[in-house]
Design a protein around this motif. Sequence first.
Motif, PDB file in Angstrom:
ATOM      1  N   UNK A   1      10.074   5.477   1.908  1.00 21.59           N
ATOM      2  CA  UNK A   1      10.429   5.740   3.306  1.00 21.59           C
ATOM      3  C   UNK A   1       9.278   6.463   4.003  1.00 21.59           C
ATOM      4  N   UNK A   2       8.999   6.093   5.250  1.00 23.83           N
ATOM      5  CA  UNK A   2       7.896   6.715   5.970  1.00 23.83           C
ATOM      6  C   UNK A   2       8.267   6.936   7.427  1.00 23.83           C
TER       7      UNK A   2
ATOM      8  N   UNK B   1      22.480   0.333   1.732  1.00 23.14           N
ATOM      9  CA  UNK B   1      22.683  -0.362   0.457  1.00 23.14           C
ATOM     10  C   UNK B   1      22.623   0.634  -0.697  1.00 23.14           C
ATOM     11  N   UNK B   2      21.622   1.518  -0.641  1.00 19.01           N
ATOM     12  CA  UNK B   2      21.514   2.545  -1.680  1.00 19.01           C
ATOM     13  C   UNK B   2      22.764   3.416  -1.680  1.00 19.01           C
ATOM     14  N   UNK B   3      23.195   3.818  -0.492  1.00 21.17           N
ATOM     15  CA  UNK B   3      24.360   4.701  -0.350  1.00 21.17           C
ATOM     16  C   UNK B   3      25.610   4.072  -0.986  1.00 21.17           C
ATOM     17  N   UNK B   4      25.878   2.827  -0.613  1.00 23.09           N
ATOM     18  CA  UNK B   4      27.101   2.185  -1.110  1.00 23.09           C
ATOM     19  C   UNK B   4      26.996   1.808  -2.578  1.00 23.09           C
ATOM     20  N   UNK B   5      25.792   1.628  -3.076  1.00 16.83           N
ATOM     21  CA  UNK B   5      25.603   1.380  -4.510  1.00 16.83           C
ATOM     22  C   UNK B   5      25.872   2.648  -5.314  1.00 16.83           C
ATOM     23  N   UNK B   6      25.439   3.785  -4.769  1.00 20.49           N
ATOM     24  CA  UNK B   6      25.603   5.054  -5.477  1.00 20.49           C
ATOM     25  C   UNK B   6      27.007   5.645  -5.354  1.00 20.49           C
ATOM     26  N   UNK B   7      27.713   5.286  -4.278  1.00 20.22           N
ATOM     27  CA  UNK B   7      29.001   5.934  -3.995  1.00 20.22           C
ATOM     28  C   UNK B   7      29.966   5.894  -5.187  1.00 20.22           C
TER      29      UNK B   7
ATOM     30  N   UNK C   1      12.899   5.936  -6.291  1.00 18.09           N
ATOM     31  CA  UNK C   1      13.135   4.930  -7.327  1.00 18.09           C
ATOM     32  C   UNK C   1      14.639   4.743  -7.537  1.00 18.09           C
ATOM     33  N   UNK C   2      15.246   3.922  -6.691  1.00 15.66           N
ATOM     34  CA  UNK C   2      16.661   3.605  -6.849  1.00 15.66           C
ATOM     35  C   UNK C   2      16.839   2.257  -7.551  1.00 15.66           C
ATOM     36  N   UNK C   3      15.754   1.655  -7.936  1.00 11.37           N
ATOM     37  CA  UNK C   3      15.801   0.470  -8.772  1.00 11.37           C
ATOM     38  C   UNK C   3      16.088   0.923 -10.208  1.00 11.37           C
TER      39      UNK C   3
ATOM     40  N   UNK D   1      30.071  15.660  -5.396  1.00 10.13           N
ATOM     41  CA  UNK D   1      28.615  15.824  -5.385  1.00 10.13           C
ATOM     42  C   UNK D   1      27.926  14.850  -4.429  1.00 10.13           C
ATOM     43  N   UNK D   2      28.723  13.965  -3.821  1.00 10.87           N
ATOM     44  CA  UNK D   2      28.114  12.911  -3.007  1.00 10.87           C
ATOM     45  C   UNK D   2      27.529  13.426  -1.694  1.00 10.87           C
ATOM     46  N   UNK D   3      27.996  14.574  -1.241  1.00 12.90           N
ATOM     47  CA  UNK D   3      27.499  15.118   0.026  1.00 12.90           C
ATOM     48  C   UNK D   3      25.999  15.316   0.027  1.00 12.90           C
ATOM     49  N   UNK D   4      25.442  15.852  -1.053  1.00 11.10           N
ATOM     50  CA  UNK D   4      24.002  16.084  -1.115  1.00 11.10           C
ATOM     51  C   UNK D   4      23.239  14.768  -1.199  1.00 11.10           C
ATOM     52  N   UNK D   5      23.818  13.790  -1.905  1.00  7.40           N
ATOM     53  CA  UNK D   5      23.202  12.455  -1.979  1.00  7.40           C
ATOM     54  C   UNK D   5      23.189  11.817  -0.602  1.00  7.40           C
ATOM     55  N   UNK D   6      24.308  11.915   0.100  1.00  4.21           N
ATOM     56  CA  UNK D   6      24.440  11.354   1.441  1.00  4.21           C
ATOM     57  C   UNK D   6      23.396  11.950   2.385  1.00  4.21           C
ATOM     58  N   UNK D   7      23.218  13.255   2.313  1.00  6.28           N
ATOM     59  CA  UNK D   7      22.255  13.949   3.177  1.00  6.28           C
ATOM     60  C   UNK D   7      20.834  13.498   2.881  1.00  6.28           C
ATOM     61  N   UNK D   8      20.516  13.351   1.608  1.00 10.87           N
ATOM     62  CA  UNK D   8      19.177  12.906   1.223  1.00 10.87           C
ATOM     63  C   UNK D   8      18.898  11.502   1.762  1.00 10.87           C
ATOM     64  N   UNK D   9      19.882  10.610   1.631  1.00 16.36           N
ATOM     65  CA  UNK D   9      19.711   9.238   2.109  1.00 16.36           C
ATOM     66  C   UNK D   9      19.610   9.182   3.621  1.00 16.36           C
TER      67      UNK D   9
END
Length: 200
Positions: A175-176, A65-71, A149-151, A78-86
């Motif tokens: 995340x844990x 959900x976070x991924x598709x919201x940010x895409x 904090x993606x809210x 620049x999305x590659x680094x975001x994708x890797x983090x998620x």
Amino acid sequence: MSNPAIDALRKRRTQYALGKNLPIAETEAEALIHEAVRLAPSSFNSQSSRAVILFGAASVKLWNIVRETLRPLVPADQFGSTDKKLDGFAAGAGTVLFFEDGETIRDLQEKYALYAEHFPVFSEHSAGMAQLAVWTALAEAGIGASLQHYNPLIDAEVTRTWNLPPAWKLRAQMPFGSNEKPFGEKTYIDDAIRFRTFRD
């Protein structure tokens, strides 16, 4: 200084290299999170903090959900680094979603009108303490975590997906999972900058 509470706080570190091999059973981790939130202090004993615990596929769904919201918001180059983090967050065993209950806060504002404007701030204090309590309890159990904090970007979709009360306001995501890498050295600024003590 040797003190059990301080020793537990020292174990609380940000861990991005998460795995699914928890050192305790999921049910034990769930109970630990419940108890940590329950014991965290809140103004007027409001107990305004709420938590949603996602394990396995439910946790992966959250990070998708976070991924598709940010895409559409992050430049494609620049999305590659975001994708890797998620992917790193989704690699863990689960995620705790921390909320504050707006109805509880409004009830307090009505009951204690003199302090009405302060209750949203008090709620943020409660949220932070609940997050620290859970993070420290997980660390004490040998479970790694980080605070994200993606809210408010994901709020509406999270509420819809898990059919949550509309009054619950998302404050953080944790995340844990298992610690897949050792922690680096943590540095601290000089005490003289942070603290002042006065005695008569």
